[in-house]
Design a protein around this motif. Structure first.
Motif: not given
Length: 104
Positions: A13, A28, A35-37, A54, A58
Protein backbone atom coordinates in the motif's frame (compact mmCIF):
# COMPACT_ATOMS: atom_id res chain seq x y z
CA UNK A 1 -3.82 19.81 -6.52
CA UNK A 2 -0.32 18.68 -5.54
CA UNK A 3 1.06 15.57 -3.95
CA UNK A 4 2.74 16.74 -0.74
CA UNK A 5 4.12 13.49 0.60
CA UNK A 6 3.88 9.76 -0.03
CA UNK A 7 5.43 6.63 1.43
CA UNK A 8 5.17 2.89 1.23
CA UNK A 9 3.04 1.16 3.84
CA UNK A 10 2.28 -2.44 4.76
CA UNK A 11 0.97 -4.98 2.26
CA UNK A 12 1.87 -3.15 -0.96
CA UNK A 13 0.00 0.00 0.00
CA UNK A 14 0.95 3.65 -0.44
CA UNK A 15 0.08 6.44 2.01
CA UNK A 16 -0.22 9.92 0.54
CA UNK A 17 -1.13 13.47 1.55
CA UNK A 18 -2.36 16.11 -0.92
CA UNK A 19 -2.34 19.89 -0.52
CA UNK A 20 -6.08 20.31 -1.13
CA UNK A 21 -6.94 17.91 1.73
CA UNK A 22 -3.97 18.09 4.15
CA UNK A 23 -5.91 16.60 7.08
CA UNK A 24 -6.60 13.35 5.18
CA UNK A 25 -4.23 10.48 4.63
CA UNK A 26 -5.20 8.47 1.58
CA UNK A 27 -4.32 4.81 1.35
CA UNK A 28 -3.76 3.47 -2.17
CA UNK A 29 -3.67 -0.19 -3.18
CA UNK A 30 -2.57 -1.89 -6.35
CA UNK A 31 -4.80 -3.56 -8.86
CA UNK A 32 -2.69 -5.15 -11.54
CA UNK A 33 -0.07 -2.54 -12.29
CA UNK A 34 -1.66 0.71 -11.07
CA UNK A 35 -2.85 2.30 -7.81
CA UNK A 36 -6.31 3.42 -6.72
CA UNK A 37 -7.75 5.04 -3.57
CA UNK A 38 -8.62 2.27 -1.14
CA UNK A 39 -9.50 4.22 2.00
CA UNK A 40 -8.95 7.50 3.81
CA UNK A 41 -7.87 8.30 7.34
CA UNK A 42 -8.59 11.59 9.06
CA UNK A 43 -11.24 14.25 8.92
CA UNK A 44 -12.03 16.92 6.39
CA UNK A 45 -12.76 20.28 7.97
CA UNK A 46 -14.04 22.27 4.99
CA UNK A 47 -15.35 19.87 2.31
CA UNK A 48 -15.25 16.25 1.25
CA UNK A 49 -13.41 15.19 -1.89
CA UNK A 50 -15.54 14.62 -4.99
CA UNK A 51 -15.03 11.73 -7.41
CA UNK A 52 -13.13 14.13 -9.65
CA UNK A 53 -10.76 14.91 -6.74
CA UNK A 54 -10.18 11.19 -6.19
CA UNK A 55 -9.41 10.70 -9.89
CA UNK A 56 -6.90 13.55 -9.76
CA UNK A 57 -5.27 12.03 -6.67
CA UNK A 58 -5.04 8.67 -8.42
CA UNK A 59 -3.51 10.36 -11.47
CA UNK A 60 -0.90 12.11 -9.33
CA UNK A 61 0.13 9.01 -7.40
CA UNK A 62 0.27 6.88 -10.55
CA UNK A 63 2.33 9.56 -12.28
CA UNK A 64 4.74 9.61 -9.35
CA UNK A 65 5.08 5.82 -9.34
CA UNK A 66 5.35 5.61 -13.16
CA UNK A 67 2.18 3.51 -13.53
CA UNK A 68 0.17 6.21 -15.31
CA UNK A 69 -0.26 4.39 -18.67
CA UNK A 70 -1.79 1.33 -17.00
CA UNK A 71 -4.08 3.54 -14.91
CA UNK A 72 -5.33 5.58 -17.86
CA UNK A 73 -5.95 2.49 -19.97
CA UNK A 74 -8.52 1.19 -17.47
CA UNK A 75 -10.49 4.43 -16.93
CA UNK A 76 -14.17 4.57 -17.78
CA UNK A 77 -15.59 6.85 -20.45
CA UNK A 78 -17.18 9.10 -17.82
CA UNK A 79 -13.85 9.85 -16.17
CA UNK A 80 -11.83 10.18 -19.39
CA UNK A 81 -12.82 13.84 -19.80
CA UNK A 82 -11.22 14.55 -16.40
CA UNK A 83 -8.16 12.52 -17.33
CA UNK A 84 -7.77 14.28 -20.69
CA UNK A 85 -8.06 17.74 -19.11
CA UNK A 86 -5.49 16.77 -16.46
CA UNK A 87 -3.12 15.48 -19.15
CA UNK A 88 -3.52 18.68 -21.20
CA UNK A 89 -2.62 20.76 -18.13
CA UNK A 90 0.58 18.69 -17.84
CA UNK A 91 1.27 19.09 -21.56
CA UNK A 92 0.87 15.35 -22.25
CA UNK A 93 -1.38 13.40 -24.55
CA UNK A 94 -2.71 9.87 -24.41
CA UNK A 95 -0.64 8.93 -27.48
CA UNK A 96 2.56 9.98 -25.70
CA UNK A 97 1.82 7.49 -22.94
CA UNK A 98 1.31 4.59 -25.39
CA UNK A 99 -2.20 3.97 -24.11
CA UNK A 100 -4.97 2.36 -26.10
CA UNK A 101 -7.77 4.85 -26.78
CA UNK A 102 -11.01 4.44 -24.84
CA UNK A 103 -14.27 3.60 -26.54
CA UNK A 104 -16.39 6.50 -27.77
Amino acid sequence: MKLIQWSYAKRYQIKAIFDKFPDMILIFRTVGSYYFVFTTVGTVSHSYPSRKDYVEMELLINEQLQTLPAYIQRKSEVEMSWVESWLSEKGLSITQLKVLPYKE
